[in-house]
Design an enzyme around this catalytic site. Structure first.
Site: not given
Ligand SMILES: [Zn+2]
Length: 324
Positions: A120-121, A171, A175, A264
């Site tokens: 993620d991210d 995503h 965020h 991540h």
């Protein structure tokens, strides 16, 4: 993705016409179509991109040959539709039973030992490329949940992810964790979806809410848009930057068939994740796991259930027959 799914189904019917028209067009058009069938050639030209496609230039006159052939508007439209159709075929669509559904894991009736690594991210300079290298070395496909802001900043890294054949999820743009209006949630998801498509050519149908927040408006909107909402069953807690052994052990302890592992590649210093990844892969492989993307996991369950349903229908039919 319901609307989109149907839309593409309808397009599929029109595809016959599109193909006929395209086939009747010049060799140049066919050449272009062939190029569209290759995902690597489908990279959107960006000022910073290393993957820009060379233009077809006449070596004598130095002119761009492609610009000399006039295309009528109708044909251009048909080609544009076909181009989108090919992209859609390449990226695949969510089986209807997963549209608007939230899951932490995807249990397979066969209990096959498959697991999905998710990152993620990102995209994130440094760590994403290192993770891609490790995955490539081990011949593993994973799923990357990208955030709009870094995606805009580092489009070429996202293109590397797509070029390696990994799945891409949405995503959100910022965020954010806080509660938001439907209009804001729509922007967070739609803007990211559009940029993922523009940069990678992928029509993503999977969503992961930042921080796993299920009630701030984002998941409600994602479900309305028929996204599959992918949570996780194994949390590496790499965002807390634990020691590498702690990170590895946490993943191993929580891993199970059909699981989704939260890691991540972006959002900060991910050197621990990069360091832990080869061990996570090794240890899971030693336990007999194979790695799949989230769309693959969904497709596997869908197929297994369809097969089971077909078998049960078959046995019901034969049960009704009178034995000779
Ligand atoms: Zn996140």
């Amino acid at each position: 993705m319901g609307k989109r799914y149907l839309f593409v189904r309808r397009r599929r019917a029109r595809n016959v016409l599109a193909t006929v028209l395209a086939a009747a067009a010049s060799g140049l058009v066919l050449g272009m179509l062939l190029r569209w069938k290759q995902p690597a050639a489908e990279v959107v030209p960006l000022a910073t991109s290393q993957q820009r496609q060379p233009k077809s230039v006449d070596s004598d006159s130095g002119e761009d040959k492609t610009a000399l052939v006039p295309l009528n508007e109708g044909l251009t439209q048909v080609i544009s539709q076909l181009k989108q159709e090919v992209k859609a075929e390449l990226t695949g669509f969510l089986p209807p039973k997963f549209q608007g559904v939230t899951l932490k894991e995807v249990k397979l009736p066969s209990k096959e030992k498959v697991i999905a690594l998710t990152f993620d991210d990102g995209p994130w300079p440094g760590s994403t490329e290192k993770i891609l290298k490790i995955l490539k070395k081990n011949n593993i496909k994973a799923t990357f949940f990208m955030v709009g802001e870094p995606l805009k900043e580092y489009p070429q890294i996202a293109q590397l992810v797509a070029a390696d054949g990994h799945a891409i999820g949405n995503h959100t743009w910022h965020h954010w964790y806080h509660r938001m209006s439907e209009a804001t949630a729509a922007r967070e998801i739609n803007d990211t979806e559009a940029l993922i498509y523009k940069i990678t050519g992928v029509k993503s149908s999977i969503f992961r809410p930042p921080g796993g927040m299920l009630n701030n408006g984002l998941v409600a909107y994602a479900k309305k848009q028929k996204y599959f909402v992918a949570m996780w069953s194994a949390d590496s807690i790499d965002y807390r930057r634990p020691s590498v052994p702690t990170l590895v052990n946490k993943v191993l302890k929580e891993s199970q068939p059909g699981g989704m592992v939260l890691l991540h590649d972006g959002g900060g210093d991910r050197s621990n994740t990069v360091q832990a990844l080869p061990q996570i892969i090794d240890k899971l492989q030693n336990r007999g796991y194979k790695f799949v993307t989230i769309p693959e996991l969904l497709e596997m369950q869908n197929k297994e259930l369809q097969l089971a349903a077909a078998k049960s229908a078959g046995s019901n039919n034969s049960a009704g027959k009178i034995s000779p």
